[in-house]
Design an enzyme around this catalytic site. Structure first.
Site, short mmCIF file in Angstrom:
data_model
loop_
_atom_site.label_atom_id
_atom_site.label_comp_id
_atom_site.label_asym_id
_atom_site.label_seq_id
_atom_site.Cartn_x
_atom_site.Cartn_y
_atom_site.Cartn_z
N ILE A 100 8.27 74.03 -63.98
CA ILE A 100 6.24 74.06 -64.48
C ILE A 100 6.84 75.56 -66.22
O ILE A 100 6.64 74.70 -67.83
CB ILE A 100 5.56 75.60 -63.81
CG1 ILE A 100 5.78 74.48 -63.04
CG2 ILE A 100 4.28 75.56 -64.60
CD1 ILE A 100 4.97 73.73 -62.70
N HIS A 137 4.69 63.67 -54.66
CA HIS A 137 3.66 63.29 -53.99
C HIS A 137 2.17 62.17 -54.51
O HIS A 137 2.58 62.83 -56.03
CB HIS A 137 2.54 64.35 -53.55
CG HIS A 137 3.20 65.17 -52.55
ND1 HIS A 137 3.49 65.24 -51.66
CD2 HIS A 137 4.04 66.10 -53.21
CE1 HIS A 137 4.59 65.89 -50.73
NE2 HIS A 137 4.80 67.23 -51.68
N VAL A 260 11.25 90.03 -67.58
CA VAL A 260 10.09 90.51 -68.21
C VAL A 260 9.34 91.18 -67.44
O VAL A 260 9.12 91.34 -66.13
CB VAL A 260 8.33 89.18 -68.17
CG1 VAL A 260 7.92 89.89 -68.57
CG2 VAL A 260 9.42 88.50 -69.04
N ARG A 401 6.77 79.15 -50.70
CA ARG A 401 5.12 78.68 -51.85
C ARG A 401 5.24 80.02 -52.65
O ARG A 401 4.29 80.64 -51.91
CB ARG A 401 4.50 77.70 -50.95
CG ARG A 401 5.31 76.70 -50.06
CD ARG A 401 4.95 76.16 -49.25
NE ARG A 401 5.04 74.99 -48.68
CZ ARG A 401 5.43 74.98 -47.22
NH1 ARG A 401 5.67 76.42 -47.02
NH2 ARG A 401 6.02 74.47 -46.55
N ILE A 426 1.05 77.38 -58.21
CA ILE A 426 2.23 76.46 -58.05
C ILE A 426 2.63 76.06 -57.06
O ILE A 426 3.68 75.52 -57.35
CB ILE A 426 2.83 76.47 -59.84
CG1 ILE A 426 1.87 76.67 -61.07
CG2 ILE A 426 2.96 74.66 -59.85
CD1 ILE A 426 0.48 76.04 -60.58
N SER A 428 3.41 73.14 -53.61
CA SER A 428 2.94 72.10 -53.40
C SER A 428 1.98 71.09 -53.75
O SER A 428 0.63 71.95 -53.08
CB SER A 428 3.54 71.36 -52.07
OG SER A 428 3.77 70.53 -51.60
N CYS A 493 37.99 67.10 -54.23
CA CYS A 493 36.85 66.68 -53.43
C CYS A 493 35.60 65.70 -54.34
O CYS A 493 35.35 64.74 -53.41
CB CYS A 493 36.92 67.71 -52.78
SG CYS A 493 38.03 69.14 -51.86
N CYS A 528 37.09 71.58 -50.15
CA CYS A 528 37.49 72.79 -50.74
C CYS A 528 36.40 74.19 -50.79
O CYS A 528 37.11 75.60 -50.61
CB CYS A 528 38.58 72.17 -51.63
SG CYS A 528 38.32 72.65 -52.90
N CYS A 533 40.18 73.80 -57.15
CA CYS A 533 39.35 73.65 -57.66
C CYS A 533 39.26 75.15 -59.17
O CYS A 533 38.74 75.08 -60.60
CB CYS A 533 38.74 72.33 -58.43
SG CYS A 533 37.56 72.77 -57.22
C1 LIG Z 1 9.84 73.65 -48.93
C2 LIG Z 1 8.97 73.34 -49.94
C3 LIG Z 1 9.07 72.25 -50.23
C4 LIG Z 1 8.23 71.56 -51.42
N1 LIG Z 1 8.47 70.65 -51.80
C5 LIG Z 1 7.52 69.82 -53.38
C6 LIG Z 1 7.86 68.92 -53.38
O1 LIG Z 1 8.46 67.69 -52.49
N2 LIG Z 1 6.39 68.37 -53.90
C7 LIG Z 1 5.71 69.25 -54.77
O2 LIG Z 1 5.48 68.64 -55.57
N3 LIG Z 1 5.94 70.14 -54.73
C8 LIG Z 1 7.07 70.19 -53.77
N4 LIG Z 1 7.01 72.06 -53.38
C9 LIG Z 1 6.77 73.11 -54.37
C10 LIG Z 1 7.50 73.09 -55.59
O3 LIG Z 1 8.12 73.39 -55.61
C11 LIG Z 1 6.31 73.90 -56.36
O4 LIG Z 1 5.44 73.51 -56.56
C12 LIG Z 1 7.63 73.95 -58.19
O5 LIG Z 1 8.66 74.36 -58.28
C13 LIG Z 1 6.81 75.60 -58.38
O6 LIG Z 1 7.95 75.67 -60.44
P1 LIG Z 1 7.23 76.90 -60.89
O7 LIG Z 1 7.94 76.83 -61.97
O8 LIG Z 1 6.14 77.47 -60.65
O9 LIG Z 1 8.37 78.22 -59.97
P2 LIG Z 1 9.77 78.82 -59.35
O10 LIG Z 1 10.47 77.57 -59.54
O11 LIG Z 1 9.83 79.42 -58.68
O12 LIG Z 1 10.20 79.05 -61.21
C14 LIG Z 1 9.47 80.45 -61.76
C15 LIG Z 1 10.41 81.45 -62.48
O13 LIG Z 1 10.29 82.34 -62.64
C16 LIG Z 1 10.78 83.46 -63.48
N5 LIG Z 1 10.48 84.55 -62.92
C17 LIG Z 1 9.85 84.95 -61.87
N6 LIG Z 1 10.03 86.61 -62.40
C18 LIG Z 1 9.99 86.65 -64.02
C19 LIG Z 1 10.32 88.03 -64.46
N7 LIG Z 1 9.55 88.99 -64.43
N8 LIG Z 1 11.02 87.79 -65.80
C20 LIG Z 1 11.79 86.37 -66.02
N9 LIG Z 1 11.55 85.13 -64.46
C21 LIG Z 1 11.19 85.71 -64.00
C22 LIG Z 1 12.03 82.82 -61.29
O14 LIG Z 1 13.25 83.45 -62.00
C23 LIG Z 1 11.68 81.43 -61.68
O15 LIG Z 1 13.05 80.61 -62.03
C24 LIG Z 1 7.98 72.57 -52.59
C25 LIG Z 1 7.89 74.41 -52.12
C26 LIG Z 1 8.42 74.36 -50.73
C27 LIG Z 1 8.46 75.60 -50.99
#
Ligand SMILES: Cc1cc2nc3c(=O)[nH]c(=O)nc-3n(C[C@H](O)[C@H](O)[C@H](O)COP(=O)(O)OP(=O)(O)OC[C@H]3O[C@@H](n4cnc5c(N)ncnc54)[C@H](O)[C@@H]3O)c2cc1C
Length: 599
Positions: A100, A137, A260, A401, A426, A428, A493, A528, A533
């Site tokens: 996101i 999806h 942050v 999630r 945010i 799934s 590998c 390995c 490596c």
């Molecule tokens: C098991 C599972 C299966 C899923 N399958 C699907 C799917 O098939 N299709 C689909 O559409 N969605 C799926 N989802 C949902 C999807 O993965 C998420 O909606 C999406 O990845 C959210 O992205 P994000 O960037 O909001 O969150 P994140 O990827 O968690 O990114 C947030 C980032 O903020 C950083 N952060 C947090 N706090 C701080 C701070 N204080 N300072 C600096 N950085 C910070 C974190 O380190 C992280 O890197 C699934 C979720 C789960 C749990």
């Protein structure tokens, strides 16, 4: 409303033993406080309250066994950050480099804006963006009328552009909603109704024979089959790194290992953020911090939701294992709330993938996989592939999630702080919706900052990295002639050349830890596990970055690969103790130490 809520509380908790209190704020947000007997009670109560009329959202400060989801400021880090002073300044500060945050950064990089992304991990995609099913999806498993539903369908349609511009692996091959017997006869119909209301294109019922022709590995004959042709498959990490690289190419600055810890607000206006590395000044903060977004909102003085972590476990099988190519629901043998139920599919790179389940937890960092998680995943999937056993699992992992109690996305400008945008809850289908979320935030940014002017030289294209082993012999020869490093295989590998590792280190988001290299090019991911490596990769990282051996990390802040050279330590202290203390992570141990001793 308070009376109604108190009645509701009394139905869930014995208030004579557990005095739970609900406070209703002026903005319609309900704050729950007190001790509950178990976390399930807290979760059910907060969900019920969120469904009550006129409740905007729920802040859950209930505690259980001394634990809660209430935000506690990290005072030491705030002081430390303020003392270190300002290290960057920008128009837009994005918190979080998941799919996101990186998607928003890339979208906004089209404009004449100075943008920084702050990420507490040592690489992009360190949250749930790397731990999911990778499904784009179609939009027929989300409740009609929600923001999730709208952005899911829009995001799905925008993925073709993302995939062709950013050159990540993308397969649009569809998915199925199945019923197996009388008990689950409504499953495909529910998908059909939701899909129609959400305007999912191309959905249709197909005969079980056509289905079995499309999916030759499936061992059971379903009763009814709903086919959604727009479903696609990606690798969440690859999408995120592609977005981040393209954003960086277009001028966005990524600060990794930067947490942050506070948001500076003066007289209701955002001035910047405090991090553990110093402060960053800025006009607009975009909160894309995944499951921690409620804490960032609290830092800005605008928390109106709690994100409750809901863990999902996924199991991966060997590519050779039988299984369908497209996603299909299994039959959950235990009903779990707020999940699409998990199922069976293949990853974009071809491994069968089963799951996930859905378990409410209190610890946002708990990524453990429990036996009962795998029981659920196996129980649900084995209806499709009864021949697959638990011992066939080659890897399992958990993702969290980031759900709010309304169970919808929260994407809006702050109502109380100027210069703050929430992109929270945010869960799934967040990966599927990501392109549409980025576009929506582009609009909100213009509302905050005024009209945005386009850059003349914005480049939407991110070149795909070389994958040497997948090239034809002629292409390989041409490449080796151009750059002999491609002819030097480092990871035997996985057949990864030195050229690919150097590319990963030199790309716009440099990979400078062992795990960052592994995620991008698969070096050390083979049999390995880096034993062979690892020392070579350490050498390459040192040569390319100028780091000393003891500065190279596996992943995260303190995961150093080498503790020092054996000779220095051997000379300096008692030999037996010193030998034991020269620790090198993950099977890279002896070779690396020996290498540096003889170097
Ligand atoms: C098991 C599972 C299966 C899923 N399958 C699907 C799917 O098939 N299709 C689909 O559409 N969605 C799926 N989802 C949902 C999807 O993965 C998420 O909606 C999406 O990845 C959210 O992205 P994000 O960037 O909001 O969150 P994140 O990827 O968690 O990114 C947030 C980032 O903020 C950083 N952060 C947090 N706090 C701080 C701070 N204080 N300072 C600096 N950085 C910070 C974190 O380190 C992280 O890197 C699934 C979720 C789960 C749990």
């Amino acid at each position: 409303m308070v009376k109604r809520l108190n009645k509701l509380i009394a139905r869930h908790v014995d208030t004579s033993q557990f005095p739970v209190k609900a406070t209703v704020r002026k903005d319609g947000v309900v704050v729950l406080e007190g001790e509950v007997p178990d976390w399930k009670t807290a979760d059910e109560l907060a969900h019920r309250v969120a469904k009550s009329k006129k409740v905007r959202n729920v802040i859950n400060h209930l505690s259980c066994d001394g634990k809660s989801l209430a935000y506690i400021p990290k005072k030491d880090l705030i002081e430390q950050g303020r003392a270190l002073g300002t290290f960057d300044e920008a128009d837009v500060i994005i918190v979080g480099a998941g799919v996101i945050g990186s998607g928003i950064a890339r979208e906004l990089s089209k404009y004449n804006l100075d943008i920084v992304v702050l990420e507490k991990g040592d690489d992009v995609s360190q949250g749930v963006s790397k731990a999911n099913n990778g499904m784009i999806h179609p939009g027929n498993a989300v409740i009609p009328g929600t923001l999730k539903a709208k952005l899911n369908v829009e995001g799905n349609a925008l993925y073709d552009d993302w995939a062709s511009d950013l050159q990540f692996e993308f397969k649009r091959i569809g998915s199925f909603g199945l019923s197996y017997d009388k008990k689950d006869r409504y499953t495909p119909w529910l998908g059909w109704i939701a899909g129609r209301l959400n305007k999912v294109p191309g959905m249709r019922f197909i005969s079980p024979d056509v289905f079995l022709e499309m999916e030759k590995d499936v061992e059971v004959r379903p009763r009814r089959v709903l086919y959604a042709p727009t479903t696609a498959y990606v690798d969440g990490f690859e999408v995120t790194i592609a977005l981040a690289e393209n954003a960086a190419m277009n001028g966005v600055r990524f600060h990794l290992l930067t947490e942050v810890v506070d948001v500076d607000v003066e007289e209701g206006v955002v001035r910047g953020v405090v991090t553990d590395r110093g402060t960053v000044k800025g006009k607009l903060v975009i909160n894309a911090a995944g499951v921690f977004a409620d804490e960032i909102a609290a830092m800005a003085g605008d928390q109106f939701y709690t994100l409750h972590p809901r863990k999902g476990v996924i199991a991966i099988f060997d590519k050779e294992k039988k299984g369908p190519d497209r996603s299909m629901n299994g039959r959950p043998y235990v009903y779990q709330k707020n999940t699409k139920g998990g199922g069976v599919q293949r990853t974009v790179s071809g491994n069968p993938l089963w799951g996930p389940n859905a378990v409410e937890i209190i610890d946002k960092t708990d990524l453990s996989v429990q036996p009962e998680d795998l029981d659920y995943v196996m129980g649900s999937g084995s209806v499709v592939c009864p021949g697959t056993k638990r011992t066939d699992i080659i890897a399992s992992f958990a993702g969290i999630r980031p759900a709010d109690y309304k169970e919808d996305f929260i994407i809006e400008r702050s109502r109380v702080v100027k210069g703050f945008i929430h992109v929270a809850g945010i869960q799934s289908p967040g990966l599927a919706a990501a392109p549409a979320i980025a576009k929506m935030v582009e609009g909100l940014t213009a509302d905050e900052l005024g009209e945005l002017t386009r850059k003349d030289d914005w480049n939407p294209i991110r070149e795909k990295p070389v994958v040497f082993s997948k090239l034809s012999p002629e292409e390989q020869e041409r490449l080796v002639n151009e750059n002999p490093l491609y002819g030097h295989i480092v990871c035997r590998c996985e057949t990864i050349s030195e050229g690919e590792i150097v590319d990963a280190i030199r790309r716009p988001i440099p990979a400078v830890t062992f795990d960052a290299i592994k995620r991008r090019v698969r070096a050390t991911a083979g049999r390995c596990q880096g034993g062979f490596c690892g020392p070579r990769i350490l050498e390459i990282i040192m040569r390319e970055t100028g780091l000393r051996p003891e500065e190279v990390r596996k992943q995260g802040k303190d995961s150093y690969i080498v503790a020092g050279t054996i000779r220095d330590r051997y000379d300096a202290a008692d030999c037996c103790e010193t030998r034991a203390s020269v620790g090198i992570a993950d099977g890279v141990a002896q070779e690396t130490g020996a290498h540096h001793e003889s170097a």
